[in-house]
Design a protein around this motif. Structure first.
Motif, PDB file in Angstrom:
ATOM      1  N   ASP A  54       0.835  -1.210   0.000  1.00 22.57           N
ATOM      2  CA  ASP A  54       0.000   0.000   0.000  1.00 22.57           C
ATOM      3  C   ASP A  54       0.869   1.260   0.000  1.00 22.57           C
ATOM      4  N   ARG A  55       1.918   1.248   0.827  1.00 17.50           N
ATOM      5  CA  ARG A  55       2.799   2.420   0.894  1.00 17.50           C
ATOM      6  C   ARG A  55       3.578   2.587  -0.413  1.00 17.50           C
ATOM      7  N   ALA A  56       4.081   1.488  -0.965  1.00 15.52           N
ATOM      8  CA  ALA A  56       4.805   1.562  -2.233  1.00 15.52           C
ATOM      9  C   ALA A  56       3.902   2.092  -3.341  1.00 15.52           C
ATOM     10  N   ALA A  57       2.666   1.617  -3.388  1.00 17.25           N
ATOM     11  CA  ALA A  57       1.725   2.080  -4.413  1.00 17.25           C
ATOM     12  C   ALA A  57       1.459   3.572  -4.263  1.00 17.25           C
ATOM     13  N   GLU A  58       1.316   4.021  -3.031  1.00 17.02           N
ATOM     14  CA  GLU A  58       1.088   5.447  -2.782  1.00 17.02           C
ATOM     15  C   GLU A  58       2.255   6.294  -3.310  1.00 17.02           C
ATOM     16  N   LEU A  59       3.473   5.839  -3.058  1.00 19.74           N
ATOM     17  CA  LEU A  59       4.653   6.574  -3.507  1.00 19.74           C
ATOM     18  C   LEU A  59       4.783   6.551  -5.033  1.00 19.74           C
ATOM     19  N   LEU A  60       4.494   5.410  -5.643  1.00 19.04           N
ATOM     20  CA  LEU A  60       4.574   5.299  -7.097  1.00 19.04           C
ATOM     21  C   LEU A  60       3.539   6.192  -7.782  1.00 19.04           C
ATOM     22  N   GLU A  61       2.336   6.191  -7.245  1.00 19.65           N
ATOM     23  CA  GLU A  61       1.284   6.992  -7.857  1.00 19.65           C
ATOM     24  C   GLU A  61       1.568   8.483  -7.709  1.00 19.65           C
ATOM     25  N   ALA A  62       2.251   8.857  -6.631  1.00 15.06           N
ATOM     26  CA  ALA A  62       2.647  10.258  -6.461  1.00 15.06           C
ATOM     27  C   ALA A  62       3.652  10.690  -7.519  1.00 15.06           C
ATOM     28  N   MET A  63       4.349   9.720  -8.126  1.00 17.01           N
ATOM     29  CA  MET A  63       5.281  10.003  -9.230  1.00 17.01           C
ATOM     30  C   MET A  63       4.582   9.972 -10.589  1.00 17.01           C
ATOM     31  N   GLY A  64       3.282   9.703 -10.597  1.00 15.24           N
ATOM     32  CA  GLY A  64       2.558   9.633 -11.852  1.00 15.24           C
ATOM     33  C   GLY A  64       2.567   8.267 -12.501  1.00 15.24           C
ATOM     34  N   LEU A  65       2.868   7.227 -11.715  1.00 13.01           N
ATOM     35  CA  LEU A  65       2.880   5.863 -12.232  1.00 13.01           C
ATOM     36  C   LEU A  65       1.652   5.113 -11.702  1.00 13.01           C
ATOM     37  N   PRO A  66       0.620   4.918 -12.520  1.00 14.68           N
ATOM     38  CA  PRO A  66      -0.567   4.186 -12.057  1.00 14.68           C
ATOM     39  C   PRO A  66      -0.199   2.758 -11.659  1.00 14.68           C
ATOM     40  N   VAL A  67      -0.763   2.298 -10.558  1.00 16.76           N
ATOM     41  CA  VAL A  67      -0.407   0.999  -9.982  1.00 16.76           C
ATOM     42  C   VAL A  67      -1.633   0.099  -9.936  1.00 16.76           C
ATOM     43  N   GLU A  68      -1.459  -1.126 -10.403  1.00 12.83           N
ATOM     44  CA  GLU A  68      -2.481  -2.157 -10.199  1.00 12.83           C
ATOM     45  C   GLU A  68      -2.151  -2.912  -8.918  1.00 12.83           C
ATOM     46  N   LYS A  69      -3.118  -2.986  -8.005  1.00 15.98           N
ATOM     47  CA  LYS A  69      -2.947  -3.778  -6.790  1.00 15.98           C
ATOM     48  C   LYS A  69      -3.625  -5.131  -6.996  1.00 15.98           C
ATOM     49  N   HIS A  70      -2.890  -6.181  -6.735  1.00 17.71           N
ATOM     50  CA  HIS A  70      -3.422  -7.529  -6.898  1.00 17.71           C
ATOM     51  C   HIS A  70      -3.309  -8.283  -5.571  1.00 17.71           C
ATOM     52  N   PRO A  71      -4.334  -8.120  -4.700  1.00 14.48           N
ATOM     53  CA  PRO A  71      -4.298  -8.845  -3.419  1.00 14.48           C
ATOM     54  C   PRO A  71      -4.502 -10.339  -3.637  1.00 14.48           C
ATOM     55  N   VAL A  72      -3.676 -11.147  -3.022  1.00 14.47           N
ATOM     56  CA  VAL A  72      -3.800 -12.605  -3.113  1.00 14.47           C
ATOM     57  C   VAL A  72      -4.843 -13.049  -2.094  1.00 14.47           C
ATOM     58  N   PRO A  73      -5.798 -13.909  -2.487  1.00 16.23           N
ATOM     59  CA  PRO A  73      -6.829 -14.351  -1.543  1.00 16.23           C
ATOM     60  C   PRO A  73      -6.234 -14.899  -0.247  1.00 16.23           C
ATOM     61  N   ALA A  74      -6.909 -14.579   0.856  1.00 19.92           N
ATOM     62  CA  ALA A  74      -6.388 -14.906   2.188  1.00 19.92           C
ATOM     63  C   ALA A  74      -6.101 -16.394   2.345  1.00 19.92           C
ATOM     64  N   ALA A  75      -6.946 -17.239   1.781  1.00 15.80           N
ATOM     65  CA  ALA A  75      -6.746 -18.684   1.942  1.00 15.80           C
ATOM     66  C   ALA A  75      -5.449 -19.130   1.279  1.00 15.80           C
ATOM     67  N   GLU A  76      -5.135 -18.584   0.101  1.00 17.60           N
ATOM     68  CA  GLU A  76      -3.896 -18.942  -0.576  1.00 17.60           C
ATOM     69  C   GLU A  76      -2.680 -18.416   0.179  1.00 17.60           C
ATOM     70  N   VAL A  77      -2.812 -17.222   0.741  1.00 20.43           N
ATOM     71  CA  VAL A  77      -1.718 -16.650   1.524  1.00 20.43           C
ATOM     72  C   VAL A  77      -1.458 -17.501   2.761  1.00 20.43           C
ATOM     73  N   ALA A  78      -2.521 -17.876   3.451  1.00 20.39           N
ATOM     74  CA  ALA A  78      -2.380 -18.693   4.665  1.00 20.39           C
ATOM     75  C   ALA A  78      -1.781 -20.057   4.340  1.00 20.39           C
ATOM     76  N   ALA A  79      -2.200 -20.638   3.219  1.00 24.15           N
ATOM     77  CA  ALA A  79      -1.665 -21.945   2.835  1.00 24.15           C
ATOM     78  C   ALA A  79      -0.163 -21.875   2.567  1.00 24.15           C
ATOM     79  N   ALA A  80       0.326 -20.697   2.167  1.00 23.81           N
ATOM     80  CA  ALA A  80       1.756 -20.512   1.917  1.00 23.81           C
ATOM     81  C   ALA A  80       2.523 -20.174   3.189  1.00 23.81           C
ATOM     82  N   GLY A  81       1.794 -20.046   4.318  1.00 26.01           N
ATOM     83  CA  GLY A  81       2.445 -19.748   5.585  1.00 26.01           C
ATOM     84  C   GLY A  81       2.659 -18.270   5.838  1.00 26.01           C
ATOM     85  N   LEU A  82       1.929 -17.429   5.135  1.00 26.25           N
ATOM     86  CA  LEU A  82       2.080 -15.979   5.262  1.00 26.25           C
ATOM     87  C   LEU A  82       0.789 -15.357   5.773  1.00 26.25           C
TER      88      LEU A  82
END
Length: 416
Positions: free
Chosen positions: A51-79
């Motif tokens: 979120d912070r990186a996207a905010e900084l990039l967009e302030a430079m004029g670089l549009p950012v796509e955020k792709h959140p990974v579903p919680a179940a897949e994240v948890a299965a990976a141990g994160l």
């Protein structure tokens, strides 16, 4: 009438270099902001950094796509949380070049003389966890892209920034997730690395959790139990003995020597006066590119099983945590290697070798998808020199500046 032959004017890189010099303080400040948001993995709560990186990039004029990974897949990976970021800059028909760096890092550990999240600058070096691996390349790649666009050159193709958050745990919910879900399919890749070499191949890695079962008992009557720790010692000795055999297995890839096995953690027992009934350890087996991962895993399992069978009352459970294949060089990476070596020589004043590395990275996932790539970015000559994964990780600011110029020049060559 005299025939004339059209020639292509040589590219003038000086304005590109000058833009990077003029904006270098801004680049360093960007990196400092990224370092100040922790991304310790484990536990892997990395969405706030995205979120912070996207905010900084967009302030430079670089549009950012955020792709959140579903919680179940994240948890299965141990994160805990992952949002992968993609910035797309399309200029016209042509190849898409992806620039990938990972924001997740190992926890700082002990022994720091600088705040691991302070981003302090001392004697021309910036200190902090992930300065060299690889938030430094969030900065080098971003500002190389901005420098490219500052020229106003007619460009062909596209550039994508891939800022992902699952390298430390294998990459399957980082680049792997982006590729599996067809969010991106670039033609070429440059991934975060070190400035003094172009890496075209790397080791594979097998990680396993081994649980050794015995029978708990009072230490005063040890014969009433089965000591799981003694059983684990026999298994560990058998595993470590493999390293002597691995010394005889050498790789033909320059920069890679031989396989190696390391046991990184061990836990067991309940108290000093109790015969331990269970011991758990985790191992890491590095595989050279020439090895077959299936055969390597089968061999490790057999070594463990044989050692356990020699101890009465001992049983084991084995769980694979990670199987990361080696990165093999793909023929299409030649333009990347040539451009980086040309500009590395010009900027650094020394030849930049093409080599392999004994590390493993999530870049292998791009290679497995048929995307030719190399590893190159801001950093010193070696991992040891950078203090990556150790206390006082640091990055020479001049290495950051020069790597940014090399990347920007390379993009011009490939897209102009």
């Amino acid at each position: 009438m005299t025939a004339t032959t059209a020639t292509t004017a040589p590219t003038d890189y000086a304005p590109l270099d000058a833009w990077i010099d003029q904006h270098f303080d801004e680049e360093v400040a960007f990196l400092q902001e990224l370092i100040r948001v922790p991304t310790d993995t484990p536990p892997g709560n990395n969405a706030p950094h995205a979120d912070r990186a996207a905010e900084l990039l967009e302030a430079m004029g670089l549009p950012v796509e955020k792709h959140p990974v579903p919680a179940a897949e994240v948890a299965a990976a141990g994160l805990q949380s992952i949002t992968n970021l993609v910035v797309r800059r399309a200029y016209g028909p042509g190849k898409t070049i992806a620039l990938n760096a990972h924001g997740d890092v190992v926890p700082p550990g002990e022994g720091w003389s600088h705040d691991p999240y302070g981003a302090e600058i001392v004697d021309g070096k910036i200190y902090g966890r992930a300065t060299a691996v690889s938030k430094g390349d969030f900065a080098s790649f971003t500002f190389a892209l901005r420098a490219l666009e500052s020229r106003g050159l007619p460009l062909k193709g596209a550039v994508e920034l891939h800022f992902t958050y699952d390298e430390e745990f294998g990459g399957e919910v980082g680049p792997g997730w982006l590729l599996r879900n067809k969010i991106t399919q670039p033609d070429l890749l440059i991934a975060a690395g070190f400035s003094y070499q172009v890496v075209t191949a790397h080791n594979g890695c097998l990680q396993m959790e081994v649980t050794v079962h015995g029978k708990m008992a009072h230490a005063a009557i040890p014969s009433s139990g089965v000591d799981a720790l003694q059983g684990a010692v026999q298994i560990l000795n058998a595993l470590y003995a493999q390293n002597a055999l691995y010394q005889k297995v050498t790789s033909a890839v320059e920069g890679i020597t031989h396989p190696y096995l390391n046991v990184g953690t061990i836990d067991g027992g309940t108290n000093t006066n109790v015969v331990p009934g269970k011991v758990v350890f985790k191992l890491d087996r590095r595989m050279i590119p020439e090895e077959n991962p299936v055969e390597v895993e089968a061999n490790i399992r057999q070594v463990i099983a044989d050692a356990a069978a020699s101890q009465a009352g001992i049983s084991v459970d084995i769980k694979r945590l990670l199987l990361a294949h080696a990165m093999q060089p793909l023929p299409g990476n030649a333009p990347l290697v040539a451009a980086i070596q040309k500009h590395g020589l010009a900027i650094f004043g020394e030849p930049i070798p093409s080599t392999g590395t004994p590390l493993y990275t999530d870049v292998r996932l791009y290679a497995a998808a048929g995307i030719p790539g190399v590893i190159y970015g801001a950093g010193p000559r070696t991992v040891l020199e950078s203090h990556a994964k150790r206390s006082d990780e640091r990055l020479e600011l001049e290495d950051l500046r020069r790597a940014t110029k090399v990347i920007a020049r390379t993009l011009v060559d490939l897209l102009a």
